[in-house]
Design an enzyme around this catalytic site. Structure first.
Site, PDB file in Angstrom:
ATOM      1  N   ASP A 484      11.587  17.539   1.329  1.00  0.00           N
ATOM      2  CA  ASP A 484      11.542  17.598   2.791  1.00  0.00           C
ATOM      3  C   ASP A 484      12.605  16.729   3.438  1.00  0.00           C
ATOM      4  OD1 ASP A 484       9.541  19.308   3.590  1.00  0.00           O
ATOM      5  OD2 ASP A 484       7.962  17.842   3.230  1.00  0.00           O
TER       6      ASP A 484
HETATM    7  C1  GLC Z   1       5.552  15.513   0.153  1.00  0.00           C
HETATM    8  C2  GLC Z   1       5.246  16.849   0.745  1.00  0.00           C
HETATM    9  C3  GLC Z   1       5.803  17.968  -0.087  1.00  0.00           C
HETATM   10  C4  GLC Z   1       7.239  17.734  -0.384  1.00  0.00           C
HETATM   11  C5  GLC Z   1       7.481  16.366  -0.977  1.00  0.00           C
HETATM   12  C6  GLC Z   1       8.931  16.049  -1.160  1.00  0.00           C
HETATM   13  O1  GLC Z   1       4.800  15.279  -0.978  1.00  0.00           O
HETATM   14  O2  GLC Z   1       3.864  17.040   0.887  1.00  0.00           O
HETATM   15  O3  GLC Z   1       5.636  19.183   0.562  1.00  0.00           O
HETATM   16  O4  GLC Z   1       7.669  18.729  -1.260  1.00  0.00           O
HETATM   17  O5  GLC Z   1       6.916  15.382  -0.154  1.00  0.00           O
HETATM   18  O6  GLC Z   1       9.598  15.818   0.026  1.00  0.00           O
HETATM   19  C1  GLC Z   2       7.155  15.220   5.846  1.00  0.00           C
HETATM   20  C2  GLC Z   2       7.622  14.121   6.756  1.00  0.00           C
HETATM   21  C3  GLC Z   2       8.653  13.260   6.129  1.00  0.00           C
HETATM   22  C4  GLC Z   2       8.187  12.867   4.767  1.00  0.00           C
HETATM   23  C5  GLC Z   2       8.010  14.109   3.957  1.00  0.00           C
HETATM   24  C6  GLC Z   2       7.565  13.988   2.539  1.00  0.00           C
HETATM   25  O1  GLC Z   2       7.932  16.325   5.926  1.00  0.00           O
HETATM   26  O2  GLC Z   2       8.098  14.616   7.977  1.00  0.00           O
HETATM   27  O3  GLC Z   2       8.885  12.135   6.915  1.00  0.00           O
HETATM   28  O4  GLC Z   2       9.052  11.974   4.185  1.00  0.00           O
HETATM   29  O5  GLC Z   2       7.014  14.860   4.524  1.00  0.00           O
HETATM   30  O6  GLC Z   2       7.722  12.877   1.906  1.00  0.00           O
END
Ligand code: GLC
Ligand code: GLC
Length: 826
Positions: A484
């Site tokens: 993300d």
């Molecule tokens: C968080 C989110 C997941 C994403 C991961 C890496 O665990 O829930 O959807 O893939 O972060 O950013």
């Molecule tokens: C979400 C949040 C982001 C976070 C990510 C997963 O998308 O917006 O801030 O770091 O999930 O880790």
């Protein structure tokens, strides 16, 4: 240092001190009514949706930590204490918290009075039962005062903690005997209320928070408790609570049991009130209270809960040379998978229950760890998720569990999302053999008038990738892929902009996101998941479509090797300037973990030795004693073209933190490549039972995975390298639960449900002599003994089923019965 121990015989983690390095929690409920409970009884309850139907209040980010809970206060002749130590924090003579499968038992003892509280949500029940057993262990009679306490949330947790000009005037309760009802907004638009009851006469109550606690006091010194008497306050606006008060005398050695119930009731609109048109119709609440109004009924409810867990945990069982593996596989990992299945990423001690509903990618991945336990619910979930897809294969990134509708404010365009649906549907079929899921009519964007079969949903998922390729023939990265925080179209220089939903106006003409930025991770996820779609088409006899899909996979592999192979590992992406991300040529962030595992598992570049080279690079550049960091070197400055990832200090979260979710992909890949020792090494670095001994460093629960562990770079930018290295955060709700369940059970221990049957293909530590597995699968039970006389990591010499040798390593599907399987490795 440890703060408790595992009791595998009861499937409990036994916490021996209330002062754990962080609140160590458990989840109660697995259907509709849920509770989070810490080892000091902090936490809260909600019905189905932690945001829209919050029942009790909790104060996140509070000082001190973990405030708000179901508290029992005892005033024993001026000594005031809680069985769970907090919030009064009087030193106890004895303390213990047992977190079990769907229940928690907290026992405290002070001045010869023992209080044991059992908390659980019975099966099929919309309430939390709290059984309090008080025992006078002294030699003289004892008279003391008991107070219960719960603080109502005004239903919508977001509104509850922001809209004070309204909420301080709306709170409403009713008191009827020993039952306190919370009915804010019930008069007008709501058809649900909550109640807090006790199965005995009371000597008083409080329903107004300030009267009970005192405006300038806290949970640690409520005025009514200190005074030793309830005030019989009646909430009228402000903050409604529920507190029962009772004076109790126990003879020496005598015990008394009280049963409290915190319940939730929904009423048909025309039956909301009694004849007077304003008093709550309590029929349903009374029936609920009666259901558990004796210790015998509570014992039966608890036994029923335990029996359901026996069943859930009786499907897959292993006995390996390592008891830590056994307790992860047989108990805690499976338990955590159930919790992530239920709650996705919505409510933990790090997820406030307000921000996110169910994630499209998250919930699909959760299915992988869970599908063997309750395939029917998995199927229902898959259909719910697929219903938030769009006709072109894109999808909403999240949906609310209460409405099951996609969240429009987050929207879609996360490049990886559609692929996870292919994986979850395949996992469901591989487990059950139920191909009929492909014929289910599933809506797009919840509109049944445009419904298509699930098979069609898989097709649009697959082709959503194929139809959205960039200049190198690799999938467009869009707003983010699995990570993300890699936001290649964001270019944000303004505080507060969402890295995921804001896309820089410079990409407006291109449709909202860069048509240059490409994700190698999605490319490899495509080559990893795609073959499942091909296998499904072949099974259905759609050979032309299968061949066309296979051609796309082959083309993608070629494109990856042509444009995304960096010589010793795979690139991470191309940014919107067409520059490489995750290459030796980069100044920072030269190697990333995410694309590597899927590339290895789909044999990309295998003939050139890409798999072994990549595994060696991972071991050298990413591995640490606490797990694999996500990237290396960590970013030390903000790279506007990369987005959120470089906003984290190095060593945390997606910027070179140990992001355990993707560690599992490498564990799988190492096992797949035959490197069982390497796979197990990475597994044991992060599996919670293995971190128990270092709980003081790790901080979070030693029985469940967390999302992140501080990496080797943590603190390096402030000259404190290593200080928070190994420190866990964001425990419980992480895709690591499902993926590490897959990693250990399918890739290391090698029990892989496949389309045609159960495949056995272990990749284990060479030191192991063997192990055994019991697996229920498609109605039959397999008792598998695996022998490893030559001490290899991988490879199978022979398989016998019920005494006869079979060809290959896919066990036949049986019509029931128990079958003995012997596998000899070598
Ligand atoms: C968080 C989110 C997941 C994403 C991961 C890496 O665990 O829930 O959807 O893939 O972060 O950013
Ligand atoms: C979400 C949040 C982001 C976070 C990510 C997963 O998308 O917006 O801030 O770091 O999930 O880790």
């Amino acid at each position: 240092m440890k703060f408790g121990h595992f009791d595998d015989s009861t499937r409990e983690y036994v916490i021996e001190t209330p002062k754990t390095p962080y609140p160590w929690i458990n989840y109660l409920g697995s259907e509709a009514f849920f509770g989070l409970i810490s080892n000091t009884a902090g936490g809260y309850n909600f019905y189905k949706d932690a945001r829209l139907r919050r029942i009790t209040r909790y104060r996140y980010n509070n000082v001190p930590i973990d405030m708000g809970g179901r508290y029992f206060y005892i005033n024993d002749n001026g000594t005031v204490w809680n069985p769970g130590w907090s919030p009064v924090k009087t030193e106890l003579d004895a303390y213990e918290c047992r977190h079990g499968m769907g229940y928690t038992i907290i026992t405290g003892k002070k001045n010869d009075l023992k209080a044991q509280v059992t908390f659980f949500v019975p099966n099929g029940y919309d309430g939390e039962v709290q059984q309090v057993v008080l025992t006078n262990e002294g030699s003289a009679p004892k008279t003391f005062k008991l107070f219960s306490f719960a603080e109502w949330c005004l239903w919508d947790a977001q509104d509850d903690c922001t809209n004070f000009q309204r909420n301080f005037s709306t709170g409403r309760v009713e008191v009827d005997g020993s039952v306190i009802y919370h009915k804010t907004e019930y008069r007008d638009r709501r058809n649900h209320y909550a109640f807090y009851s006790v199965n005995d006469a009371i000597d008083g109550y409080d329903t107004d928070r300030d009267s009970f606690i005192g405006l300038y006091n806290g949970f640690n010194n409520p005025e009514a408790v200190l005074a030793g008497k309830a005030t019989d306050s009646f909430a009228d606006g402000w903050s409604p609570i529920a507190s029962h008060y009772k004076e109790i005398t126990l003879a020496a050695g005598e015990s008394k049991t009280l049963i409290f119930i915190l319940g939730y009731v929904e009423m048909p609109v025309d039956q909301k009130f009694e004849a007077d048109g304003k008093t709550i119709n309590k029929v349903k609440a009374k029936a609920m209270i009666e259901k558990f109004d004796t210790p015998e009924k509570v014992a039966a409810g608890l036994a029923d809960l335990k029996a359901s867990w026996d069943k859930l945990l009786g499907i897959l069982n292993v006995a390996t040379p390592d008891d830590k593996v056994d307790r992860m596989v047989n108990i805690w990992n499976q338990y955590q998978c159930m919790v992530t299945f239920n709650l996705s990423r919505s409510a933990s001690y790090f997820e406030s229950g307000i921000g996110r509903g169910m994630g499209f990618r998250d919930s699909n991945q959760d299915i992988l760890g869970f599908v063997h336990q309750i395939p029917d619910r998995a199927k229902e979930r898959i259909i719910d998720i697929a219903s938030t897809q769009f006709p072109d294969g894109g999808c909403y990134h999240q949906y609310q569990p209460l409405t099951k509708k996609g969240n429009a404010d987050i929207g879609g365009d996360f490049s990886d999302d559609p692929l996870w649906l292919i994986l979850s549907v395949s996992a469901y079929i591989k487990e059950t053999g139920d191909w009929s899921i492909l014929d289910e009519m599933v809506p797009y964007d919840n509109d049944m008038s445009v419904a298509q079969t699930m098979l069609e949903h898989l097709k649009v998922s697959f082709y959503h990738i194929v139809n959205n390729l960039g200049p190198h023939g690799l999938p467009l990265a869009m707003r983010a892929d699995w990570n993300d925080c890699i936001n290649l179209s964001c270019y944000s220089d303004t505080p507060g902009e969402s890295f995921q939903t804001y896309t820089n106006p410079k990409f407006k003409a291109e449709g909202g996101y860069s048509k240059v930025a490409e994700s190698v991770m999605v490319a490899t996820l495509f080559t990893y998941t795609g073959p499942n779609y091909v296998a499904i088409l072949k099974h259905l006899g759609k050979d032309d479509e299968a061949a066309a899909a296979q051609a796309e996979i082959d083309k993608m592999k070629k494109n990856i090797m042509e444009s995304a192979w960096d010589g010793d590992w795979f690139l991470r992406a191309y940014d919107a300037n067409g520059e490489k991300m995750g290459s030796k040529e980069c100044e920072e962030g030269q190697i990333f973990i995410e694309p590597q595992g899927f590339a290895i598992m789909s044999d990309v570049g295998k003939e050139q030795g890409a798999d072994k080279k990549t595994l060696a690079a991972i071991d050298e550049r990413l591995n640490t004693e606490f797990g694999l960091v996500l990237n290396n070197p960590a970013f030390t400055k903000y790279y506007i073209q990369y987005g959120e990832i470089s906003t984290y200090p190095g060593g945390y979260k997606e910027n070179a933190g140990i992001f355990t979710h993707n560690n599992a992909w490498i564990i799988c890949a190492a096992a797949y490549a035959g490197e069982g020792d390497q796979a197990f090494k990475y597994y044991s670095e992060i599996a919670p039972a293995f971190t128990e001994e270092t709980s003081d460093i790790h901080k979070t629960e030693p029985y469940v995975y967390g999302q992140m562990i501080g990496g080797k770079d943590a603190g390096s930018d402030i000259g404190r390298t290593g200080k928070n290295f190994g420190q866990g955060k964001n425990s419980w709700l992480t895709g690591t639960a499902a993926w590490n369940m897959v990693a250990i059970s399918q890739y290391i221990l090698g029990v892989q449900p496949d389309f045609d049957g159960l495949k056995i293909d272990p990749s284990i530590p060479s030191a192991w002599d063997g192990f055994t597995i019991t697996r229920k699968y498609r109605g039959a039970e397999y008792k598998v003994t695996i022998k490893n006389p030559d001490h290899v990591c991988k490879g199978i010499k022979s398989v016998t089923v019920d005494g006869s040798a079979i060809e290959g390593n896919i066990l036949p599907v049986f019509d029931g019965g128990v079958h003995n399987v012997e596998v000899v490795m070598g």
